[in-house]
Design a protein around this motif. Structure first.
Motif, PDB file in Angstrom:
ATOM      1  N   ALA A 259       0.803  -1.129   0.092  1.00 17.08           N
ATOM      2  CA  ALA A 259      -0.014   0.372  -0.013  1.00 17.08           C
ATOM      3  C   ALA A 259       1.053   0.970  -0.186  1.00 17.08           C
ATOM      4  CB  ALA A 259      -0.644  -0.327   1.392  1.00 17.08           C
ATOM      5  N   LEU A 260       1.061   2.301  -1.325  1.00 18.05           N
ATOM      6  CA  LEU A 260       1.418   2.989  -0.724  1.00 18.05           C
ATOM      7  C   LEU A 260       1.022   4.457   0.450  1.00 18.05           C
ATOM      8  CD1 LEU A 260       3.641   4.821  -1.328  1.00 18.05           C
ATOM      9  CD2 LEU A 260       2.859   5.281  -4.151  1.00 18.05           C
ATOM     10  N   LEU A 261       1.360   4.712   0.630  1.00 23.61           N
ATOM     11  CA  LEU A 261       0.585   5.350   1.783  1.00 23.61           C
ATOM     12  C   LEU A 261       1.183   7.325   2.533  1.00 23.61           C
ATOM     13  CD1 LEU A 261       2.206   3.567   5.230  1.00 23.61           C
ATOM     14  CD2 LEU A 261      -0.587   3.173   3.756  1.00 23.61           C
ATOM     15  N   ASP A 262       0.072   8.072   2.790  1.00 21.77           N
ATOM     16  CA  ASP A 262       0.256   9.211   2.355  1.00 21.77           C
ATOM     17  C   ASP A 262       0.811   9.640   3.473  1.00 21.77           C
ATOM     18  OD1 ASP A 262      -0.668  12.243   3.111  1.00 21.77           O
ATOM     19  OD2 ASP A 262      -1.468  12.402   1.227  1.00 21.77           O
TER      20      ASP A 262
ATOM     21  N   PRO B 299       1.606  12.264   5.550  1.00 24.02           N
ATOM     22  CA  PRO B 299       1.040  13.630   6.287  1.00 24.02           C
ATOM     23  C   PRO B 299      -0.319  13.186   7.441  1.00 24.02           C
ATOM     24  CG  PRO B 299       1.879  14.792   4.154  1.00 24.02           C
ATOM     25  CD  PRO B 299       2.336  13.061   4.457  1.00 24.02           C
ATOM     26  N   LYS B 300      -0.429  12.001   6.099  1.00 23.11           N
ATOM     27  CA  LYS B 300      -1.648  11.154   6.931  1.00 23.11           C
ATOM     28  C   LYS B 300      -1.394  10.391   8.444  1.00 23.11           C
ATOM     29  CE  LYS B 300      -5.169  12.421   3.456  1.00 23.11           C
ATOM     30  NZ  LYS B 300      -5.826  11.733   2.329  1.00 23.11           N
ATOM     31  N   VAL B 301      -0.163   9.738   8.294  1.00 24.36           N
ATOM     32  CA  VAL B 301       0.369   8.734   8.734  1.00 24.36           C
ATOM     33  C   VAL B 301       1.343   9.015  10.055  1.00 24.36           C
ATOM     34  CG1 VAL B 301      -0.665   7.096   7.824  1.00 24.36           C
ATOM     35  CG2 VAL B 301       2.010   7.891   7.325  1.00 24.36           C
ATOM     36  N   GLY B 302       1.136  10.813  10.336  1.00 27.67           N
ATOM     37  CA  GLY B 302       2.122  10.739  10.962  1.00 27.67           C
ATOM     38  C   GLY B 302       3.869  11.474  10.467  1.00 27.67           C
ATOM     39  N   ARG B 303       3.563  11.254   9.841  1.00 34.59           N
ATOM     40  CA  ARG B 303       5.312  11.662   9.035  1.00 34.59           C
ATOM     41  C   ARG B 303       5.503  12.231   7.725  1.00 34.59           C
ATOM     42  NH1 ARG B 303       8.483   9.026  11.347  1.00 34.59           N
ATOM     43  NH2 ARG B 303       7.507   6.512  12.224  1.00 34.59           N
ATOM     44  N   ALA B 304       5.023  13.743   8.133  1.00 39.94           N
ATOM     45  CA  ALA B 304       5.030  14.895   7.282  1.00 39.94           C
ATOM     46  C   ALA B 304       5.842  15.785   6.740  1.00 39.94           C
ATOM     47  CB  ALA B 304       3.864  15.903   7.363  1.00 39.94           C
ATOM     48  N   LEU B 305       7.351  15.069   7.359  1.00 40.99           N
ATOM     49  CA  LEU B 305       9.003  15.757   6.739  1.00 40.99           C
ATOM     50  C   LEU B 305       9.171  15.015   5.615  1.00 40.99           C
ATOM     51  CD1 LEU B 305      10.432  18.296   7.479  1.00 40.99           C
ATOM     52  CD2 LEU B 305      12.101  16.831   7.504  1.00 40.99           C
ATOM     53  N   LEU B 306       8.789  15.253   4.519  1.00 41.94           N
ATOM     54  CA  LEU B 306       9.974  14.063   3.709  1.00 41.94           C
ATOM     55  C   LEU B 306      11.070  14.579   3.352  1.00 41.94           C
ATOM     56  CD1 LEU B 306      10.302  12.180   1.161  1.00 41.94           C
ATOM     57  CD2 LEU B 306       9.315  13.389  -0.098  1.00 41.94           C
TER      58      LEU B 306
ATOM     59  N   ILE C 265      21.757   8.209  -0.418  1.00 42.81           N
ATOM     60  CA  ILE C 265      21.219   8.988  -0.876  1.00 42.81           C
ATOM     61  C   ILE C 265      20.067   8.042   0.179  1.00 42.81           C
ATOM     62  CG2 ILE C 265      19.385  10.046  -1.465  1.00 42.81           C
ATOM     63  CD1 ILE C 265      21.562  10.949  -3.684  1.00 42.81           C
ATOM     64  N   LEU C 266      19.217   9.059   0.959  1.00 44.00           N
ATOM     65  CA  LEU C 266      18.000   7.947   1.641  1.00 44.00           C
ATOM     66  C   LEU C 266      17.318   8.657   1.615  1.00 44.00           C
ATOM     67  CD1 LEU C 266      21.094   7.667   3.135  1.00 44.00           C
ATOM     68  CD2 LEU C 266      19.614   7.397   4.699  1.00 44.00           C
ATOM     69  N   LYS C 267      16.019   7.828   1.927  1.00 42.44           N
ATOM     70  CA  LYS C 267      14.476   8.868   1.610  1.00 42.44           C
ATOM     71  C   LYS C 267      14.375   8.518   2.835  1.00 42.44           C
ATOM     72  CE  LYS C 267      10.231   8.755  -0.922  1.00 42.44           C
ATOM     73  NZ  LYS C 267       9.526   7.996  -2.296  1.00 42.44           N
ATOM     74  N   VAL C 268      13.693   9.752   3.483  1.00 42.64           N
ATOM     75  CA  VAL C 268      12.967   9.615   4.826  1.00 42.64           C
ATOM     76  C   VAL C 268      12.137  10.731   5.336  1.00 42.64           C
ATOM     77  CG1 VAL C 268      13.853  10.586   6.936  1.00 42.64           C
ATOM     78  CG2 VAL C 268      16.138   9.710   5.795  1.00 42.64           C
ATOM     79  N   ARG C 269      11.853  10.128   5.818  1.00 48.24           N
ATOM     80  CA  ARG C 269       9.886  10.349   6.045  1.00 48.24           C
ATOM     81  C   ARG C 269      10.241  10.382   7.266  1.00 48.24           C
ATOM     82  NH1 ARG C 269       6.234  10.945   2.006  1.00 48.24           N
ATOM     83  NH2 ARG C 269       6.408   9.769   0.188  1.00 48.24           N
ATOM     84  N   ALA C 270       9.923  12.000   8.126  1.00 51.23           N
ATOM     85  CA  ALA C 270       9.945  12.023   9.019  1.00 51.23           C
ATOM     86  C   ALA C 270       8.678  12.966  10.216  1.00 51.23           C
ATOM     87  CB  ALA C 270      11.115  12.413  10.563  1.00 51.23           C
TER      88      ALA C 270
END
Length: 163
Positions: A69-72, A74-81, A119-124
């Motif tokens: 599932a491709l999650l959103d 911000p909606k799962v509490g990780r708004a910062l990409l 390169i790291l893709k991070v969602r915080a």
């Protein structure tokens, strides 16, 4: 789920032999993996059992590595990409970063050619959470530097589509 975890073998680009129907199925699944075999069969003009066998074969050959599932964010509490460019002094340091894949903030890790090693893709959750993760990177032996790019918006996010 079959996933080749050997980065050298995956990087070689071992291309699977795919016919026109395989590529059409892959394109349809990439756009919407929730389609039933019956729905897919109508679009590729095969029976549902034939489509099921093709998808099963594509999975067993590692062409389809996972159905997710491709999650959103911000909606799962990780708004910062953010995209973190990490410079290391040794290959051993790079291997230690790979061990950090258990951190839920890190979505992707890529070794690259150029000014940085990875390169790291991070969602915080927020900037404080990103700063905490960056602090962990700074403590790695062999760490040389980091450049962090924060995404302001995302207009396209997808995996590879078949040619």
């Amino acid at each position: 789920m079959h996933e080749d975890t050997n980065p050298v073998r995956r990087a070689r680009g071992d291309q699977a032999e795919l016919d026109v129907i395989d590529r059409k199925l892959l394109g349809l699944l990439a756009r919407n993996a929730e389609q039933s075999y019956n729905e897919l069969s109508q679009q590729v003009y095969l029976s549902a059992p034939a489509v099921h066998e093709r998808v099963k074969r594509l999975k067993s050959r590692g062409v389809i590595r996972a159905t997710v599932a491709l999650l959103d964010g911000p909606k799962v509490g990780r708004a910062l990409l953010a995209f973190v460019h990490l410079e290391t002094s040794t290959w051993e340091t790079t291997r230690r970063v790979l061990e950090m894949s258990a951190f839920p903030e890190i979505e992707e890790i890529h070794t690259v050619a150029g000014d940085t090693a990875m390169i790291l893709k991070v969602r915080a959750e927020n900037s404080a959470a990103l700063e905490s993760l960056l602090g962990k990177l700074h403590h790695l032996e062999g760490f040389k530097g980091v450049k962090t790019f924060i995404a302001l918006g995302t207009y396209l996010e997808r995996g590879p589509l078949p040619i």
